[in-house]
Design a protein around this motif. Structure first.
Motif, short mmCIF file in Angstrom:
data_model
loop_
_atom_site.label_atom_id
_atom_site.label_comp_id
_atom_site.label_asym_id
_atom_site.label_seq_id
_atom_site.Cartn_x
_atom_site.Cartn_y
_atom_site.Cartn_z
N THR A 1 -59.80 -55.42 23.24
CA THR A 1 -59.03 -54.13 23.04
C THR A 1 -57.90 -54.18 22.20
O THR A 1 -57.23 -55.61 22.19
N ALA A 2 -57.58 -53.25 21.71
CA ALA A 2 -56.43 -53.25 20.61
C ALA A 2 -55.04 -53.18 21.71
O ALA A 2 -55.17 -52.48 22.88
N PRO A 3 -53.95 -53.70 21.42
CA PRO A 3 -52.85 -53.70 22.11
C PRO A 3 -52.32 -52.22 22.31
O PRO A 3 -52.42 -51.53 21.28
N LEU A 4 -51.62 -51.92 23.34
CA LEU A 4 -51.01 -50.79 23.29
C LEU A 4 -49.87 -50.71 22.19
O LEU A 4 -49.02 -51.50 22.06
N ASP A 5 -49.56 -49.42 21.79
CA ASP A 5 -48.30 -49.17 20.86
C ASP A 5 -47.15 -48.70 21.55
O ASP A 5 -47.11 -47.43 21.96
N TYR A 6 -46.25 -49.35 22.01
CA TYR A 6 -44.96 -49.03 22.56
C TYR A 6 -43.87 -48.49 21.60
O TYR A 6 -42.78 -48.67 22.10
N HIS A 7 -44.19 -48.61 20.39
CA HIS A 7 -42.90 -48.40 19.53
C HIS A 7 -42.30 -47.04 19.65
O HIS A 7 -41.10 -47.18 19.80
N GLU A 8 -42.98 -45.78 19.87
CA GLU A 8 -42.50 -44.71 20.10
C GLU A 8 -41.62 -44.59 21.56
O GLU A 8 -40.68 -44.24 21.50
N THR A 9 -42.28 -45.28 22.48
CA THR A 9 -41.48 -45.43 23.83
C THR A 9 -40.42 -46.29 23.85
O THR A 9 -39.34 -45.95 24.39
N ALA A 10 -40.40 -47.25 22.90
CA ALA A 10 -39.20 -48.23 22.73
C ALA A 10 -38.15 -47.41 21.99
O ALA A 10 -36.93 -47.56 22.37
N LEU A 11 -38.13 -46.51 21.12
CA LEU A 11 -37.20 -45.79 20.31
C LEU A 11 -36.85 -44.97 21.45
O LEU A 11 -35.62 -44.55 21.15
N PHE B 1 -36.73 -44.81 24.52
CA PHE B 1 -35.76 -45.65 25.61
C PHE B 1 -34.42 -46.05 24.72
O PHE B 1 -33.29 -45.97 25.48
N ALA B 2 -34.41 -46.74 23.65
CA ALA B 2 -33.21 -47.17 22.90
C ALA B 2 -32.35 -45.90 22.91
O ALA B 2 -31.15 -46.07 23.21
N LYS B 3 -32.64 -44.86 22.58
CA LYS B 3 -31.92 -43.55 22.42
C LYS B 3 -31.25 -43.15 23.58
O LYS B 3 -30.03 -42.98 23.68
N THR C 1 -28.72 -45.71 24.72
CA THR C 1 -27.40 -45.50 23.82
C THR C 1 -26.61 -44.37 24.26
O THR C 1 -25.37 -44.52 24.44
N GLU C 2 -27.35 -43.31 24.69
CA GLU C 2 -26.48 -42.12 25.17
C GLU C 2 -25.93 -42.43 26.37
O GLU C 2 -24.73 -41.94 26.53
N ALA C 3 -26.47 -43.05 27.24
CA ALA C 3 -25.74 -43.35 28.65
C ALA C 3 -24.78 -44.32 28.66
O ALA C 3 -23.67 -44.19 28.94
N MET C 4 -24.82 -45.41 27.47
CA MET C 4 -23.85 -46.23 27.26
C MET C 4 -22.52 -45.64 26.52
O MET C 4 -21.66 -46.14 26.62
N THR C 5 -22.59 -44.74 25.77
CA THR C 5 -21.49 -44.19 24.91
C THR C 5 -20.92 -42.91 25.63
O THR C 5 -20.07 -42.19 24.79
N HIS D 1 -27.81 -39.92 34.26
CA HIS D 1 -29.04 -40.71 34.60
C HIS D 1 -30.42 -40.06 34.34
O HIS D 1 -30.11 -38.77 33.50
N TYR D 2 -31.35 -40.62 34.01
CA TYR D 2 -32.80 -40.03 33.31
C TYR D 2 -33.30 -38.94 34.62
O TYR D 2 -33.64 -39.45 35.54
N ASP D 3 -33.42 -37.95 33.82
CA ASP D 3 -34.11 -36.99 34.66
C ASP D 3 -35.63 -36.63 34.25
O ASP D 3 -35.81 -36.08 32.73
N SER D 4 -36.42 -37.06 34.85
CA SER D 4 -37.89 -37.08 34.68
C SER D 4 -38.60 -35.83 34.32
O SER D 4 -39.50 -35.42 33.68
N VAL D 5 -37.91 -34.61 34.89
CA VAL D 5 -38.33 -33.25 34.75
C VAL D 5 -38.00 -32.89 33.18
O VAL D 5 -39.03 -32.52 32.47
N SER D 6 -36.88 -32.94 32.73
CA SER D 6 -36.37 -32.67 31.40
C SER D 6 -36.68 -33.88 30.43
O SER D 6 -36.62 -33.76 29.12
N LYS D 7 -36.95 -35.05 30.93
CA LYS D 7 -37.04 -36.13 30.03
C LYS D 7 -35.89 -36.48 29.27
O LYS D 7 -35.98 -36.70 28.01
N SER D 8 -34.62 -36.26 29.96
CA SER D 8 -33.49 -36.27 28.98
C SER D 8 -32.30 -37.24 30.02
O SER D 8 -32.65 -37.21 31.18
#
Length: 76
Positions: A12-22, A24-26, A29-33, A40-47
């Protein structure tokens, strides 16, 4: 092509987590700066959203060491 001997034999092809990683990084970074609030992460607004620090009955911020007691007293 022969039938695989077991499901684990299938390639099977490996899952592509590139978009998820980007994303998460965003968010990380927002939380740290952010210097004006705890975020904190709000799962409803995904922000990242501001986390309101709890106040005690006198309007003072509850220290982290008292979070459990505060939660127990306020039926969280």
């Amino acid at each position: 092509m022969e039938t695989p001997s077991s499901p684990s034999s299938m390639i099977t092809a490996p899952l592509d987590y590139h978009e998820t990683a980007l994303v998460f990084a965003k968010l990380a970074t927002e939380a740290m700066t952010c210097h004006f609030a705890l975020l904190h992460y709000d799962s409803v607004s995904k922000s990242m959203t501001e986390w309101c620090w709890p106040d005690d009955d006198e309007g003072k911020k509850v220290p982290p060491s008292n979070f459990k007691k505060y939660r127990d007293e306020h039926k969280f």
